[in-house]
Design a protein around this motif. Sequence first.
Motif, PDB file in Angstrom:
ATOM      1  N   ARG A 266       0.819  -1.210   0.000  1.00  0.00           N
ATOM      2  CA  ARG A 266       0.000   0.000   0.000  1.00  0.00           C
ATOM      3  C   ARG A 266       0.856   1.265   0.000  1.00  0.00           C
ATOM      4  O   ARG A 266       0.454   2.293  -0.554  1.00  0.00           O
ATOM      5  CB  ARG A 266      -0.971   0.008   1.178  1.00  0.00           C
ATOM      6  CG  ARG A 266      -0.366   0.106   2.550  1.00  0.00           C
ATOM      7  CD  ARG A 266      -1.444   0.343   3.605  1.00  0.00           C
ATOM      8  NE  ARG A 266      -0.888   0.388   4.941  1.00  0.00           N
ATOM      9  CZ  ARG A 266      -0.873  -0.636   5.776  1.00  0.00           C
ATOM     10  NH1 ARG A 266      -1.367  -1.807   5.404  1.00  0.00           N
ATOM     11  NH2 ARG A 266      -0.349  -0.514   6.981  1.00  0.00           N
ATOM     12  N   VAL A 267       2.059   1.190   0.605  1.00  0.00           N
ATOM     13  CA  VAL A 267       2.971   2.337   0.572  1.00  0.00           C
ATOM     14  C   VAL A 267       3.506   2.540  -0.836  1.00  0.00           C
ATOM     15  O   VAL A 267       3.585   3.669  -1.334  1.00  0.00           O
ATOM     16  CB  VAL A 267       4.126   2.125   1.577  1.00  0.00           C
ATOM     17  CG1 VAL A 267       5.161   3.234   1.447  1.00  0.00           C
ATOM     18  CG2 VAL A 267       3.589   2.083   3.005  1.00  0.00           C
ATOM     19  N   SER A 268       3.862   1.445  -1.516  1.00  0.00           N
ATOM     20  CA  SER A 268       4.336   1.535  -2.895  1.00  0.00           C
ATOM     21  C   SER A 268       3.256   2.114  -3.798  1.00  0.00           C
ATOM     22  O   SER A 268       3.533   3.008  -4.619  1.00  0.00           O
ATOM     23  CB  SER A 268       4.745   0.152  -3.415  1.00  0.00           C
ATOM     24  OG  SER A 268       5.817  -0.380  -2.693  1.00  0.00           O
ATOM     25  N   ALA A 269       2.030   1.620  -3.657  1.00  0.00           N
ATOM     26  CA  ALA A 269       0.937   2.097  -4.500  1.00  0.00           C
ATOM     27  C   ALA A 269       0.697   3.588  -4.291  1.00  0.00           C
ATOM     28  O   ALA A 269       0.525   4.347  -5.258  1.00  0.00           O
ATOM     29  CB  ALA A 269      -0.335   1.302  -4.200  1.00  0.00           C
ATOM     30  N   ALA A 270       0.696   4.023  -3.038  1.00  0.00           N
ATOM     31  CA  ALA A 270       0.464   5.438  -2.740  1.00  0.00           C
ATOM     32  C   ALA A 270       1.589   6.303  -3.297  1.00  0.00           C
ATOM     33  O   ALA A 270       1.344   7.390  -3.838  1.00  0.00           O
ATOM     34  CB  ALA A 270       0.324   5.637  -1.234  1.00  0.00           C
ATOM     35  N   ALA A 271       2.842   5.835  -3.181  1.00  0.00           N
ATOM     36  CA  ALA A 271       3.980   6.606  -3.689  1.00  0.00           C
ATOM     37  C   ALA A 271       3.909   6.743  -5.205  1.00  0.00           C
ATOM     38  O   ALA A 271       4.194   7.819  -5.765  1.00  0.00           O
ATOM     39  CB  ALA A 271       5.286   5.934  -3.277  1.00  0.00           C
ATOM     40  N   LEU A 272       3.516   5.684  -5.889  1.00  0.00           N
ATOM     41  CA  LEU A 272       3.401   5.736  -7.350  1.00  0.00           C
ATOM     42  C   LEU A 272       2.262   6.659  -7.784  1.00  0.00           C
ATOM     43  O   LEU A 272       2.383   7.375  -8.787  1.00  0.00           O
ATOM     44  CB  LEU A 272       3.197   4.325  -7.899  1.00  0.00           C
ATOM     45  CG  LEU A 272       4.411   3.397  -7.781  1.00  0.00           C
ATOM     46  CD1 LEU A 272       4.010   1.958  -8.071  1.00  0.00           C
ATOM     47  CD2 LEU A 272       5.524   3.838  -8.727  1.00  0.00           C
ATOM     48  N   ARG A 273       1.185   6.644  -7.031  1.00  0.00           N
ATOM     49  CA  ARG A 273       0.070   7.553  -7.352  1.00  0.00           C
ATOM     50  C   ARG A 273       0.502   9.004  -7.142  1.00  0.00           C
ATOM     51  O   ARG A 273       0.167   9.879  -7.942  1.00  0.00           O
ATOM     52  CB  ARG A 273      -1.151   7.231  -6.472  1.00  0.00           C
ATOM     53  CG  ARG A 273      -1.882   5.947  -6.842  1.00  0.00           C
ATOM     54  CD  ARG A 273      -2.480   6.013  -8.246  1.00  0.00           C
ATOM     55  NE  ARG A 273      -3.452   7.103  -8.334  1.00  0.00           N
ATOM     56  CZ  ARG A 273      -3.573   7.921  -9.383  1.00  0.00           C
ATOM     57  NH1 ARG A 273      -2.746   7.807 -10.421  1.00  0.00           N
ATOM     58  NH2 ARG A 273      -4.489   8.857  -9.384  1.00  0.00           N
ATOM     59  N   ARG A 274       1.264   9.278  -6.078  1.00  0.00           N
ATOM     60  CA  ARG A 274       1.753  10.638  -5.844  1.00  0.00           C
ATOM     61  C   ARG A 274       2.672  11.093  -6.984  1.00  0.00           C
ATOM     62  O   ARG A 274       2.760  12.285  -7.286  1.00  0.00           O
ATOM     63  CB  ARG A 274       2.506  10.728  -4.511  1.00  0.00           C
ATOM     64  CG  ARG A 274       1.607  10.650  -3.287  1.00  0.00           C
ATOM     65  CD  ARG A 274       2.342  11.089  -2.030  1.00  0.00           C
ATOM     66  NE  ARG A 274       3.481  10.244  -1.733  1.00  0.00           N
ATOM     67  CZ  ARG A 274       3.431   9.145  -0.999  1.00  0.00           C
ATOM     68  NH1 ARG A 274       2.269   8.742  -0.484  1.00  0.00           N
ATOM     69  NH2 ARG A 274       4.528   8.429  -0.754  1.00  0.00           N
ATOM     70  N   ALA A 275       3.338  10.119  -7.609  1.00  0.00           N
ATOM     71  CA  ALA A 275       4.222  10.427  -8.731  1.00  0.00           C
ATOM     72  C   ALA A 275       3.449  10.558 -10.044  1.00  0.00           C
ATOM     73  O   ALA A 275       4.062  10.769 -11.101  1.00  0.00           O
ATOM     74  CB  ALA A 275       5.297   9.350  -8.860  1.00  0.00           C
ATOM     75  N   GLY A 276       2.134  10.418  -9.963  1.00  0.00           N
ATOM     76  CA  GLY A 276       1.301  10.603 -11.148  1.00  0.00           C
ATOM     77  C   GLY A 276       1.182   9.380 -12.042  1.00  0.00           C
ATOM     78  O   GLY A 276       0.726   9.486 -13.193  1.00  0.00           O
ATOM     79  N   ARG A 277       1.552   8.211 -11.548  1.00  0.00           N
ATOM     80  CA  ARG A 277       1.502   6.997 -12.356  1.00  0.00           C
ATOM     81  C   ARG A 277       0.157   6.286 -12.208  1.00  0.00           C
ATOM     82  O   ARG A 277      -0.477   6.349 -11.157  1.00  0.00           O
ATOM     83  CB  ARG A 277       2.624   6.043 -11.971  1.00  0.00           C
ATOM     84  CG  ARG A 277       4.019   6.600 -12.140  1.00  0.00           C
ATOM     85  CD  ARG A 277       4.276   7.092 -13.562  1.00  0.00           C
ATOM     86  NE  ARG A 277       5.688   7.223 -13.863  1.00  0.00           N
ATOM     87  CZ  ARG A 277       6.403   8.320 -13.664  1.00  0.00           C
ATOM     88  NH1 ARG A 277       5.823   9.395 -13.143  1.00  0.00           N
ATOM     89  NH2 ARG A 277       7.691   8.354 -13.983  1.00  0.00           N
ATOM     90  N   GLU A 278      -0.241   5.588 -13.263  1.00  0.00           N
ATOM     91  CA  GLU A 278      -1.417   4.733 -13.191  1.00  0.00           C
ATOM     92  C   GLU A 278      -1.037   3.464 -12.438  1.00  0.00           C
ATOM     93  O   GLU A 278      -0.011   2.837 -12.735  1.00  0.00           O
ATOM     94  CB  GLU A 278      -1.910   4.376 -14.595  1.00  0.00           C
ATOM     95  CG  GLU A 278      -2.484   5.555 -15.376  1.00  0.00           C
ATOM     96  CD  GLU A 278      -3.034   5.122 -16.707  1.00  0.00           C
ATOM     97  OE1 GLU A 278      -2.660   4.021 -17.186  1.00  0.00           O
ATOM     98  OE2 GLU A 278      -3.840   5.869 -17.280  1.00  0.00           O
TER      99      GLU A 278
END
Length: 308
Positions: free
Chosen positions: A13-25
Amino acid sequence: MFVIFGAAGNVGRVSAAALRRAGREVRAVVRNNKQGELLAEIGCEIAIADLLDPVSVERAIEGAHAVQILCPVPHSDADPATAMRRMIDVSAGALRANPPQRLLALSDYGAEHASGTGITTLFHYLETQLAPVASQMTFLRSAEHMHNWGRVLPIALARGVLPSLHHPLSKLYPTVAAQDVGLLAAELLLDDRPAKVSPRVVSIEGEARVSALDVAHTVGELAHRQITAYEVPRGEWPAMLHGAGLGENHARLVTDLYDAHNAGRIDVETEISERRFGSTALADVFAVILARAGAASTATSTATTAAR
């Protein structure tokens, strides 16, 4: 598309949130819709998959640019080693058939050993099966997660004694916060530079190594009471683990793991690993665990009072 397996877990969940903050799908792969609710709120696409079901795994990785794969130890299975190897085989088969440009597998310190390390031998199998899959393959090997102590913190708080399988109590060992692993995993997935070697091995542990004595002291300071570390005698390990609900096969994996730990076999493979260090302290992780335990206790007490 970045696909995160185990996206509802402490690392995923931390990885997913970090990727979303980076603007990734991000496609968050979870076991059921309930697990996906919070991930959907941050904009993740939700995929339901069973790691023992090839069709659902193939569907989850369809169109993926990068995949973060986790094969968890199935604690409820009577034979967790066999079940986890099946999960690995299913995942590796799906990824070989449709390899992403970038693949990161969450692994463990000691995964270089083919035998004699209990649970960690399963991560060795994971690495051997996934190594040929992607041209940019990364194994992120982490030290023992700090939150693993959460299983015995209730005992420590109730009895003032913290049982430890780490022998001796003064022995320093590597540990890391799951959130630091998740953040590093996202960073590595976002790294577009061509890999110098594949597979790439990256290790992560906390800034300072700790002992069971340090753990007991930290819990005591947070709980404002005396907590004493207790070295559980080796002969009592099976009974203790069975009493905690572990089956015979699972308990054997744990005892073999800690035998290897205490013999000094579970550590960073310095010769090939890129070393990274997390910034989260043991006290920070334990403060969250204890706060949640306190909130749960309060909620249970309130519900019991209301029912009277």
